[in-house]
Design an enzyme around this catalytic site. Sequence first.
Site, PDB file in Angstrom:
ATOM      1  N   ARG A 119       0.756 -64.733  51.080  1.00 37.47           N
ATOM      2  CA  ARG A 119      -0.393 -63.818  51.173  1.00 37.47           C
ATOM      3  C   ARG A 119      -1.699 -64.569  51.346  1.00 37.47           C
ATOM      4  O   ARG A 119      -2.611 -64.106  52.041  1.00 37.47           O
ATOM      5  CB  ARG A 119      -0.441 -62.904  49.948  1.00 37.47           C
ATOM      6  CG  ARG A 119       0.691 -61.895  49.994  1.00 37.47           C
ATOM      7  CD  ARG A 119       0.415 -60.678  49.176  1.00 37.47           C
ATOM      8  NE  ARG A 119       1.539 -59.752  49.305  1.00 37.47           N
ATOM      9  CZ  ARG A 119       1.687 -58.673  48.558  1.00 37.47           C
ATOM     10  NH1 ARG A 119       0.796 -58.368  47.631  1.00 37.47           N
ATOM     11  NH2 ARG A 119       2.718 -57.881  48.749  1.00 37.47           N
ATOM     12  N   SER A 173      -2.291 -61.269  40.684  1.00 42.27           N
ATOM     13  CA  SER A 173      -2.147 -60.255  39.658  1.00 42.27           C
ATOM     14  C   SER A 173      -2.011 -60.979  38.339  1.00 42.27           C
ATOM     15  O   SER A 173      -1.213 -61.905  38.215  1.00 42.27           O
ATOM     16  CB  SER A 173      -0.886 -59.450  39.957  1.00 42.27           C
ATOM     17  OG  SER A 173      -0.700 -58.488  38.959  1.00 42.27           O
ATOM     18  N   GLU A 201      -3.586 -57.012  48.045  1.00 36.21           N
ATOM     19  CA  GLU A 201      -3.374 -57.743  46.790  1.00 36.21           C
ATOM     20  C   GLU A 201      -2.956 -59.193  47.046  1.00 36.21           C
ATOM     21  O   GLU A 201      -2.043 -59.462  47.808  1.00 36.21           O
ATOM     22  CB  GLU A 201      -2.280 -57.024  45.991  1.00 36.21           C
ATOM     23  CG  GLU A 201      -2.036 -57.632  44.632  1.00 36.21           C
ATOM     24  CD  GLU A 201      -0.855 -56.963  43.911  1.00 36.21           C
ATOM     25  OE1 GLU A 201      -0.613 -55.763  44.158  1.00 36.21           O
ATOM     26  OE2 GLU A 201      -0.200 -57.660  43.136  1.00 36.21           O
ATOM     27  N   ARG A 220       4.874 -58.466  52.974  1.00 41.26           N
ATOM     28  CA  ARG A 220       5.957 -58.105  52.059  1.00 41.26           C
ATOM     29  C   ARG A 220       7.246 -58.703  52.606  1.00 41.26           C
ATOM     30  O   ARG A 220       7.784 -58.221  53.590  1.00 41.26           O
ATOM     31  CB  ARG A 220       6.072 -56.585  51.950  1.00 41.26           C
ATOM     32  CG  ARG A 220       6.797 -56.108  50.717  1.00 41.26           C
ATOM     33  CD  ARG A 220       6.707 -54.603  50.547  1.00 41.26           C
ATOM     34  NE  ARG A 220       5.363 -54.139  50.203  1.00 41.26           N
ATOM     35  CZ  ARG A 220       4.805 -54.269  49.000  1.00 41.26           C
ATOM     36  NH1 ARG A 220       5.470 -54.847  48.041  1.00 41.26           N
ATOM     37  NH2 ARG A 220       3.594 -53.818  48.777  1.00 41.26           N
ATOM     38  N   ARG A 224      12.608 -61.299  46.572  1.00 41.24           N
ATOM     39  CA  ARG A 224      12.461 -59.878  46.231  1.00 41.24           C
ATOM     40  C   ARG A 224      13.190 -59.015  47.251  1.00 41.24           C
ATOM     41  O   ARG A 224      13.100 -59.265  48.444  1.00 41.24           O
ATOM     42  CB  ARG A 224      10.974 -59.512  46.168  1.00 41.24           C
ATOM     43  CG  ARG A 224      10.269 -60.384  45.147  1.00 41.24           C
ATOM     44  CD  ARG A 224       8.855 -59.971  44.890  1.00 41.24           C
ATOM     45  NE  ARG A 224       8.279 -60.858  43.879  1.00 41.24           N
ATOM     46  CZ  ARG A 224       7.075 -60.728  43.353  1.00 41.24           C
ATOM     47  NH1 ARG A 224       6.305 -59.730  43.746  1.00 41.24           N
ATOM     48  NH2 ARG A 224       6.640 -61.554  42.437  1.00 41.24           N
TER      49      ARG A 224
END
Length: 422
Positions: free
Chosen positions: A387, A350, A347, A275, A260
């Site tokens: 994460r 998802s 988070e 991130r 990403r």
Amino acid sequence: MLDIKFIKEKLEQVKKNIKDRNMVADADLVVKLYDLKNSIQQKLDTLRQQRNENAAKMKGKLEHAVREVLIAEGKKLKEEISKLEKDFEEKEKEYKIAMMDIPNMAHPEAPVGKEDKENLEVKHWGDIPQFTFQPKDHVELAESLDLVDFDTATKVSGTKFYYLKNEAVILEMALTRYVMDIIIKEGFTPFITPDVAKEEVAAGIGFNPRGDESNIYTIEGTGTCLVGTAEITLGGYYAGKTIDASKLPIKMAGLSHCFRREAGAAGQFSRGLYRVHQFSKIEMFIYCLPEKSDEMHQYIRSVEEKIFQGLGIPYRVVDTCTGDLGASAYRKYDLEAWMPGRGDFGEITSTSNCTDFQARRLGIKYKDENGTNYLHMLNGTAMALSRAMIALLENYQQEDGSVRIPEKLIPYTGFDRICPKK
RNA sequence: GGAGAGAUGGCCGAGAGGCCGAAGGCGCUUCCCUGCUAAGGAAGUAUACUGGUAACGGUAUCGGCGGUUCGAAUCCGCCUCUCUCCGCCA
């Protein structure tokens, strides 16, 4: 992609939905372009019909003079047709572009709101750990335990990359195996997917590979991109296929690297592993009948909860508000793990029910005794390893600076504690 | 990476400018016949878009894109994929 007939019928609802989602898209334009494109097509069909009839008259033997007249007529038609075809292609292209901007409809019960602050907490699991000392965040822990090397990665690869080292390597593998075992038991077929996908597949799933705000790395000159998630490769798996209804639901789980760009994302909540430009993730994916997708969505969420409950990581579940849904999702639940380092939830998974939105773009249908129709597609994170690592390190840290390994993970790691290096 | 062969409906397979949305077979559906089964006979059996309340029409689709032609599954060009052989590699 929505059904154009639905858009025409429920235009006001579609427009409200776009607004609720805080997106820019022109539903009126889509309808206008569709009607225009259609009227051109009708003219085109009539001309083609005339061309076919004209050509049919020339099948047998004819007198020269008669044939010449027909050929002249055919030439005239040919010219008109090619002119109109160009016009049609242009309008169709415009129509498709405008259509691709229209987001999926939102679930009627999804909370309406603009940004993630308006997400609705629907569940809370586990006790937030009370430390008798000042807890460290995962960056400090990783440093003192010599688990992650950000600095060298910055030199070699750039910012937001990292080397995992020592026990972190084993921990990542152990987590992968732990998750795979749960997921296989749940009946998902395990995959390791390609890390590269064609741009049209990524776009079909709802990721825009182009543009400044894109989160996707494209590979120059190849028409392909690095995947941001195995959702792309798993969702592209059946592109263009019609699946027999008896085969549904199809449950797949894919391990892939995820890349990403994260352009412009910074700040303390993006710190460390939270991130990054590259991480590994196991993604669940389900193809099912339309009437089953709500149920399947709850199911995926329950599997996610099972995975993190097994690790004893406290979390909450949020029902994502309309503005934070993304274009493809009809409804989305996030699991947010407690992260002591930031003193807040972050988070970690998802799951989205994308209904038939992706299926329309990718042309994936099911067939039963009533004919063929678009099926529903859902995705959900089984585990984003970077994460999960944050949550694990921070929640299981001990006063002596070591990190305990959760009971269920020990068979996979082979050690029960990570200690500071001398 | 190089050379050759190929790609046609759910499947097999014919078709070599107009009679081809496509023969024939298999499969499937309905009906007839036979006491059950097997065999036999008849009809039907692609998808998308589109016109029409419907009946019934129209257009497109023979791996993909483009070209030639009044007319293309058929001729030409490019591409993709599959198979065989060679090379290279883990």
